[in-house]
Scaffold this motif. Structure first.
Motif, mmCIF file in Angstrom:
data_model
loop_
_atom_site.group_PDB
_atom_site.id
_atom_site.type_symbol
_atom_site.label_atom_id
_atom_site.label_comp_id
_atom_site.label_asym_id
_atom_site.label_seq_id
_atom_site.Cartn_x
_atom_site.Cartn_y
_atom_site.Cartn_z
ATOM 1 N N VAL A 232 15.115 -22.053 1.906
ATOM 2 C CA VAL A 232 13.696 -21.379 2.076
ATOM 3 C C VAL A 232 15.093 -20.762 3.071
ATOM 4 O O VAL A 232 15.384 -21.514 4.071
ATOM 5 N N TRP A 233 15.267 -19.476 3.219
ATOM 6 C CA TRP A 233 15.596 -18.429 4.091
ATOM 7 C C TRP A 233 15.346 -18.009 4.792
ATOM 8 O O TRP A 233 14.112 -16.689 4.862
ATOM 9 N N SER A 234 15.172 -18.528 6.172
ATOM 10 C CA SER A 234 14.157 -17.553 7.129
ATOM 11 C C SER A 234 14.686 -17.340 8.720
ATOM 12 O O SER A 234 13.933 -17.893 9.838
ATOM 13 N N ALA A 235 15.854 -16.881 8.952
ATOM 14 C CA ALA A 235 16.716 -16.482 9.529
ATOM 15 C C ALA A 235 17.078 -15.638 10.160
ATOM 16 O O ALA A 235 17.561 -14.864 8.330
ATOM 17 N N GLY A 236 17.653 -15.465 10.950
ATOM 18 C CA GLY A 236 18.384 -14.000 11.192
ATOM 19 C C GLY A 236 19.007 -13.498 12.583
ATOM 20 O O GLY A 236 18.350 -14.403 13.121
ATOM 21 N N ALA A 237 19.661 -12.270 12.752
ATOM 22 C CA ALA A 237 20.293 -12.469 14.606
ATOM 23 C C ALA A 237 19.090 -11.823 14.842
ATOM 24 O O ALA A 237 19.235 -12.094 16.504
ATOM 25 N N GLY A 238 17.941 -11.486 14.544
ATOM 26 C CA GLY A 238 16.983 -10.900 15.117
ATOM 27 C C GLY A 238 17.420 -9.542 16.464
ATOM 28 O O GLY A 238 16.961 -9.643 17.092
ATOM 29 N N GLY A 239 18.963 -8.861 15.286
ATOM 30 C CA GLY A 239 19.255 -7.563 16.274
ATOM 31 C C GLY A 239 19.904 -7.826 17.662
ATOM 32 O O GLY A 239 20.134 -7.232 18.466
ATOM 33 N N LYS A 240 19.948 -9.612 17.692
ATOM 34 C CA LYS A 240 21.240 -9.970 19.023
ATOM 35 C C LYS A 240 22.714 -9.731 18.460
ATOM 36 O O LYS A 240 22.671 -10.462 17.573
ATOM 37 N N GLY A 241 23.460 -9.129 19.975
ATOM 38 C CA GLY A 241 24.424 -9.502 18.857
ATOM 39 C C GLY A 241 25.447 -8.368 18.337
ATOM 40 O O GLY A 241 26.258 -8.075 18.510
ATOM 41 N N VAL B 190 16.829 3.146 12.357
ATOM 42 C CA VAL B 190 16.448 1.948 13.674
ATOM 43 C C VAL B 190 17.441 0.315 12.979
ATOM 44 O O VAL B 190 17.621 0.075 13.361
ATOM 45 N N LEU B 191 17.144 0.765 11.770
ATOM 46 C CA LEU B 191 18.340 -0.665 10.595
ATOM 47 C C LEU B 191 18.788 -0.293 10.131
ATOM 48 O O LEU B 191 19.020 -1.047 8.610
ATOM 49 N N LYS B 192 19.692 0.433 10.694
ATOM 50 C CA LYS B 192 21.113 0.873 9.770
ATOM 51 C C LYS B 192 22.101 0.139 9.170
ATOM 52 O O LYS B 192 22.938 -0.257 8.578
ATOM 53 N N THR B 193 21.488 -1.484 10.353
ATOM 54 C CA THR B 193 22.734 -2.798 10.014
ATOM 55 C C THR B 193 21.670 -3.619 9.417
ATOM 56 O O THR B 193 22.553 -4.103 8.511
ATOM 57 N N TYR B 194 20.934 -3.661 9.668
ATOM 58 C CA TYR B 194 20.306 -4.469 8.805
ATOM 59 C C TYR B 194 20.062 -4.344 7.732
ATOM 60 O O TYR B 194 19.801 -5.237 6.639
ATOM 61 N N TYR B 195 19.512 -3.331 7.275
ATOM 62 C CA TYR B 195 18.941 -2.972 6.064
ATOM 63 C C TYR B 195 20.015 -3.311 5.009
ATOM 64 O O TYR B 195 19.700 -3.631 3.904
ATOM 65 N N PRO B 196 21.076 -3.094 4.872
ATOM 66 C CA PRO B 196 22.236 -2.708 3.918
ATOM 67 C C PRO B 196 22.476 -5.038 3.623
ATOM 68 O O PRO B 196 22.785 -4.927 2.913
ATOM 69 N N SER B 197 22.172 -5.086 5.491
ATOM 70 C CA SER B 197 23.117 -6.804 5.616
ATOM 71 C C SER B 197 21.477 -7.516 4.236
ATOM 72 O O SER B 197 21.808 -8.318 3.633
ATOM 73 N N LYS B 198 20.578 -7.126 4.015
ATOM 74 C CA LYS B 198 18.996 -7.416 4.048
ATOM 75 C C LYS B 198 19.296 -7.486 2.037
ATOM 76 O O LYS B 198 19.149 -8.267 1.410
#
Length: 264
Positions: A82-91, A151-159
């Protein structure tokens, strides 16, 4: 027969802390965290299931290759991941890409190369898609794109990259049950036990507790594919049975052949 083992990546996340006792009620669990000080938080969630959970301290940010991911898998010897991980917008953007995209993809590829792993559940988000879902309105799609490209311009392509990689990888290994769970806006409200699962509207919320309950039920079912999730009126057990029976898959409308060309 020995109980199966779940490798829970991102074990100290809010959803994972709620998910852990659900998993421990059915299976053994290895919960991966980056900070040793988080261990007690994990174990407190499973006080009713002593001995069912062990904690592995290993930073997902340090997973730079499939071989790095394989070492974690070889250590824990799971049957399900189960992958339920992420940077959480930090860093900043680079950390989001490193964890949400690259590390996740390394674990997907390592899991696919491990025959004993038969299920991989990835927690993503509702807006992670390239094209308008056929059941969405044009207005819903425009609003989704505005968020993804704003607001999700980095998160979106990563996910999206991780979602597509899991889909393509599972298509090449037919006995790997791939589940991409795609909740809407997460809240800390009290779980209701009732949801809208499958082809939902494009915007809405869902409690983290209900996400955890749905994830556990899906992992204990024959469900596979992309599954959108919002608050709703259907009991969770019934919703999971329905999507399995009807073979619901929210990947409809996406370019699966393109995913195969990129990731398979």
């Amino acid at each position: 027969m020995a109980s199966k083992r779940v490798l829970l990546l991102g074990g100290h996340g809010k959803v994972s802390l709620l998910l852990t006792p659900h998993l421990a009620a059915k299976w053994n669990v290895t919960s991966v965290i980056r900070d040793p000080s988080q261990k007690d938080d994990i174990l407190r969630t499973v006080s009713d299931h002593p001995g069912k959970v062990d904690v592995l301290v290993s930073s997902l940010e340090d997973v730079k290759s499939k071989a790095d991911a394989q070492r974690v898998i070889d250590h824990s010897k799971p049957n399900y991941v189960v992958w339920s991980a992420g940077a959480g917008g930090k860093g900043g953007p680079s950390r989001t890409q490193t964890i949400d995209r690259d590390s996740c993809i390394h674990f997907i590829r390592a899991a696919a190369d491990t025959p004993s792993i038969t299920k991989f559940l990835l927690v993503s988000y509702l807006g992670s898609r390239r094209t308008k879902a056929p059941w969405w309105s044009d207005e819903e799609w425009i609003a989704t794109q505005e968020v993804n490209n704003g607001v999700l311009k980095t998160y979106y392509p990563s996910k999206l990259a991780a979602d597509e990689c899991l889909t393509a990888t599972a298509s090449q290994r037919r006995d790997l049950q791939a589940i991409v769970l795609r909740p809407g806006r997460l809240t800390d409200d009290e779980a209701t036990g009732k949801v809208s699962l499958g082809k939902t509207r494009a915007k809405g919320s869902i409690t983290r507790g209900d996400v955890a309950s749905v994830a556990a039920e899906l992992l204990d079912s024959e469900a596979q594919g992309w599954l959108d999730l919002l608050e709703g009126d259907e009991p969770i057990v019934d919703a999971v049975r329905r999507i399995v029976k009807d073979k619901v898959d929210c990947i409809e409308g996406e370019d699966v052949d393109g995913m195969l060309q990129t990731y398979a």
